[in-house]
Design an enzyme around this catalytic site. Structure first.
Site, mmCIF file in Angstrom:
data_model
loop_
_atom_site.group_PDB
_atom_site.id
_atom_site.type_symbol
_atom_site.label_atom_id
_atom_site.label_comp_id
_atom_site.label_asym_id
_atom_site.label_seq_id
_atom_site.Cartn_x
_atom_site.Cartn_y
_atom_site.Cartn_z
ATOM 1 N N GLU A 1 2.152 6.200 1.441
ATOM 2 C CA GLU A 1 3.187 6.374 2.552
ATOM 3 C C GLU A 1 4.398 6.945 2.017
ATOM 4 O OE1 GLU A 1 4.536 2.649 4.502
ATOM 5 O OE2 GLU A 1 5.002 3.634 6.032
ATOM 6 N N LYS B 1 2.423 7.156 12.741
ATOM 7 C CA LYS B 1 2.474 5.462 12.505
ATOM 8 C C LYS B 1 2.882 5.063 13.948
ATOM 9 C CE LYS B 1 4.504 2.146 9.627
ATOM 10 N NZ LYS B 1 5.454 1.892 8.191
ATOM 11 N N CYS C 1 0.484 1.763 6.522
ATOM 12 C CA CYS C 1 1.205 0.521 6.362
ATOM 13 C C CYS C 1 1.069 -0.451 7.401
ATOM 14 C CB CYS C 1 2.594 0.908 5.739
ATOM 15 S SG CYS C 1 3.149 -0.516 4.561
#
Ligand SMILES: NC(=O)CCC(=O)C(=O)O
Length: 300
Positions: free
Chosen positions: A51, A124, A165
């Site tokens: 990330e 994300k 994540c």
């Protein structure tokens, strides 16, 4: 009843590049490039970066490091190294600036095929907004906006789902991917020294076990001089929920052989996909709040 339907798939070697980053974007790109080439030299077919690999991880850094995908030195590097290495490259994530609205930023993964063509992007979906008193407060939404779609990437090795994540905490992403025929979920991520030891491996094992698929998460290496201390421990978990490759917090590359037959095998012996009862889970997609009596009620 739902059958387990896998996309046509074949074995491949996965590499997770646990990159040591810095505040120097160009240095981060140069290092990422050489590590991708190294992974390919070791036989990797699918390579993953962490990330925010081009930037320090912090809301104050994102505006400065953000790039529009249409004119992005990071995308250019990823595309050219995917081609040179002849690999599928899941290019970690970068802070992305919206093409039309300069004030809007996302945390975005870009994916390239072995010809260097960008074949997918994922913004994300669940922003990392948490406050653990005395330990860590991080509010990604201070500078980032959330994506609003799921991403499943067709490769010659089979279909692969992705998240970034904090997305791993939401089981629905992996569940939908598995139901769409993905053999693996890949998560570029950067957990920290509070939540890493608690949940990093557990979440990967949970997603893998529940969905009977491979799960891998690729972290930056830990840098105690940075403002955010990444947990490291990039890991690959098999469809039975067992860790098949991992590492400590230092810079390294983690390799694992991925065999989609393993997915089919566990799904045949423990046939969850034929036993699900979607006829009685109707509430699952409703947003509920807990009322004063402790009951879940539909949010208006
Ligand atoms: N970069 C992130 O989304 C961090 C997520 C995290 O640490 C967690 O505990 O979740």
């Amino acid at each position: 009843m739902t059958q387990s339907v896998l996309s046509p798939a074949s074995k491949f070697k996965l590499a997770l590049i646990q990159l040591g980053g810095s505040a120097n974007k160009q240095a981060n790109l140069t290092k990422a490039r050489s590590q991708v080439l190294e992974a390919a030299k070791q036989g990797a077919n699918v390579v993953v970066l962490p990330e925010c690999f081009n930037s320090p991880y912090g809301t104050n850094f994102f505006p400065e490091y953000a790039e529009k995908l249409s004119s992005s030195p990071s995308v250019d590097m990823l595309s050219s190294v995917a081609k040179e290495a002849g690999v599928y490259l899941f290019g970690g994530s970068i802070p992305e600036r919206d093409e039309k609205d300069d004030d809007k930023l996302y945390n975005t993964l870009t994916v390239f095929d072995p010809s260097g063509k960008m074949i997918a992007t994922h913004r994300k979906v669940h922003l990392f907004d948490i406050d653990v008193p005395g330990k860590i407060r991080f509010i990604e939404s201070e500078t980032l906006s959330a994506g609003d779609s799921l991403t499943h990437v067709d490769t010659k090795y089979g279909k692969i789902g992705v998240g970034i994540c904090y997305d791993i905490r939401f089981p629905e992403l992996a569940m939908v991917a598995a139901r769409k025929g993905c053999v693996a979920m890949l998560y570029p991520g950067a957990f920290n020294l509070t939540t890493g030891p608690m949940h990093w491996e557990l979440l990967q094992r949970a997603r893998a076990m529940d969905n009977q698929m491979y799960v891998a998460a690729c972290s930056p290496a830990r840098d105690m001089t940075a403002t955010y201390h990444a947990w490291g421990h990039s890991t690959v978990v098999d469809p039975k929920g067992m860790v098949v490759a991992t590492c400590d917090e230092k810079e390294t590359i983690v390799y694992a052989d991925i065999d989609p037959e393993e997915v089919q095998s566990i799904r045949s012996s423990i046939p969850l996909y034929d036993q699900r009862r979607f006829d009685i889970y109707g509430d699952v997609a409703e947003t509920v709040v807990i009322d004063e009596n402790g009951n879940g009620v539909k949010k208006q």
